[in-house]
Motif scaffolding. Structure first.
Motif, PDB file in Angstrom:
ATOM      1  N   VAL A   9       0.973  -1.241  -0.062  1.00 20.07           N
ATOM      2  CA  VAL A   9      -0.160   0.067  -0.001  1.00 20.07           C
ATOM      3  C   VAL A   9       0.749   1.157  -0.071  1.00 20.07           C
ATOM      4  O   VAL A   9       1.886   1.101   0.615  1.00 20.07           O
ATOM      5  N   ASN A  10       0.349   2.213  -0.840  1.00 19.04           N
ATOM      6  CA  ASN A  10       1.326   3.760  -0.728  1.00 19.04           C
ATOM      7  C   ASN A  10       0.217   4.610  -0.870  1.00 19.04           C
ATOM      8  O   ASN A  10      -1.058   4.580  -1.489  1.00 19.04           O
ATOM      9  N   HIS A  11       0.786   5.745  -0.608  1.00 18.08           N
ATOM     10  CA  HIS A  11      -0.095   6.894  -0.563  1.00 18.08           C
ATOM     11  C   HIS A  11       0.339   8.252  -1.088  1.00 18.08           C
ATOM     12  O   HIS A  11       1.503   8.283  -1.382  1.00 18.08           O
ATOM     13  N   ALA A  12      -0.668   9.006  -1.761  1.00 16.31           N
ATOM     14  CA  ALA A  12      -0.395  10.053  -2.452  1.00 16.31           C
ATOM     15  C   ALA A  12      -1.250  11.214  -1.872  1.00 16.31           C
ATOM     16  O   ALA A  12      -2.240  10.985  -1.182  1.00 16.31           O
ATOM     17  N   ASN A  13      -0.778  12.431  -2.170  1.00 18.72           N
ATOM     18  CA  ASN A  13      -1.821  13.694  -1.517  1.00 18.72           C
ATOM     19  C   ASN A  13      -2.375  14.703  -2.764  1.00 18.72           C
ATOM     20  O   ASN A  13      -1.474  14.974  -3.546  1.00 18.72           O
ATOM     21  N   VAL A  14      -3.490  14.834  -2.664  1.00 17.65           N
ATOM     22  CA  VAL A  14      -3.924  15.980  -3.522  1.00 17.65           C
ATOM     23  C   VAL A  14      -4.398  17.191  -2.808  1.00 17.65           C
ATOM     24  O   VAL A  14      -5.196  17.065  -2.009  1.00 17.65           O
TER      25      VAL A  14
END
Lengths: 205, 67
Positions: B48-53
């Motif tokens: 699992v990996n995350h990104a931000n907007v």
């Protein structure tokens, strides 16, 4: 021949068979465990499957802006569009790489939906859409369907299947994720953010 | 007669020992099979990996702010 002698004969045969079996098995094991000299050798290992994905580009930030006075909404995306507002244009989508040693099935989950992320209702309300496309050709070897790639889809806040088979090959292991937002003029002012979670599961045909 | 009984008893012991030895030796293979079944941590099957907007909506008359 007495009955005792017959029993002895049967036992002797059983013992002989067992002893021979034991000898064969033991010789086989010893042969693999010792450093017996040989002109050939075999090195073996087992590579365990490991799913690993990384966001090479993990942030999109349009900065501060507002909806222009005349329209009722603005549209911005990570492909450079800023329509009806004055946010800073962004032309770089999120970039996700398959760094594992297996193909994976990919899904995306947003931490919120348009109404919670942006808010407002003017001009048809807010929109929060994601679009997945190949950053390197054929990175998504098996898409969900014929229109799945390259099409914006509304974020639901739940896990959304994105690519059935995300390739591990170095030359084709990059996906681009673009974000498209519609911002109503009456959306509450302030800082807005959403987290996109990518989940990769080892691909099974 | 007594000698024959002793021999039978000894043969029984030998049989038991042989069976035990073969079992122990084959047990090495069972270990290998078991270790293959365990190869690969199940946790490695998922990542699992995350990104931000992010953006900021400035105040305007339309959204309740002032110009």
């Amino acid at each position: 021949m007495s009955s005792n002698n017959s029993a002895l004969l049967v036992f002797a045969i059983v013992v002989l068979v067992l002893a021979l079996g034991n000898l064969v098995v033991t010789i086989d094991k010893v042969g693999t465990l010792t450093g017996r000299a040989s002109d050939t050798a075999t090195a073996a290992l087992e590579l365990a499957p490991a799913a690993q994905i990384d966001f090479i580009v993990d942030s999109i930030n349009w900065g501060s802006g507002a909806v222009d006075e005349a329209p009722t909404k603005a549209n911005i995306n990570s492909e450079g569009a800023v329509i009806g507002g004055n946010w800073t244009a962004v032309s770089q989508g999120l970039t996700l790489q398959n760094n594992g040693n297996v193909d994976v099935t990919l899904s995306l989950t947003t931490s919120n939906v348009a109404s919670a992320f942006i808010g407002g209702s003017a001009g048809g309300g807010p929109k929060y859409e994601l679009k997945v496309s190949n950053s390197e050709a054929s990175s998504c070897e098996v898409p969900l369907n014929s229109t799945n790639l390259g099409t914006y889809t509304e974020a639901t806040g739940t896990a959304q299947a994105t690519c059935k088979k995300f390739d591990k090959t170095d030359a084709s292991d990059l996906l681009r994720i673009d974000v498209n937002l519609t911002i109503p003029e009456d959306a509450d002012p302030g800082a807005k953010s959403s987290t996109i979670t990518a989940t990769a599961i080892v691909f099974t045909p | 007669m007594d000698n024959e009984k002793v021999i039978v008893a000894l043969l029984i012991v030998v049989v038991l020992l042989s069976v035990a030895t073969v079992g122990i030796t084959l047990g090495l293979d069972l270990d290998k099979v078991f270790s293959k079944q365990q190869a690969g941590n199940p946790a490695d099957y998922v990542d699992v990996n995350h990104a931000n907007v992010a953006l900021v909506i400035a105040k305007t008359p339309q959204n309740g702010g002032s110009t």
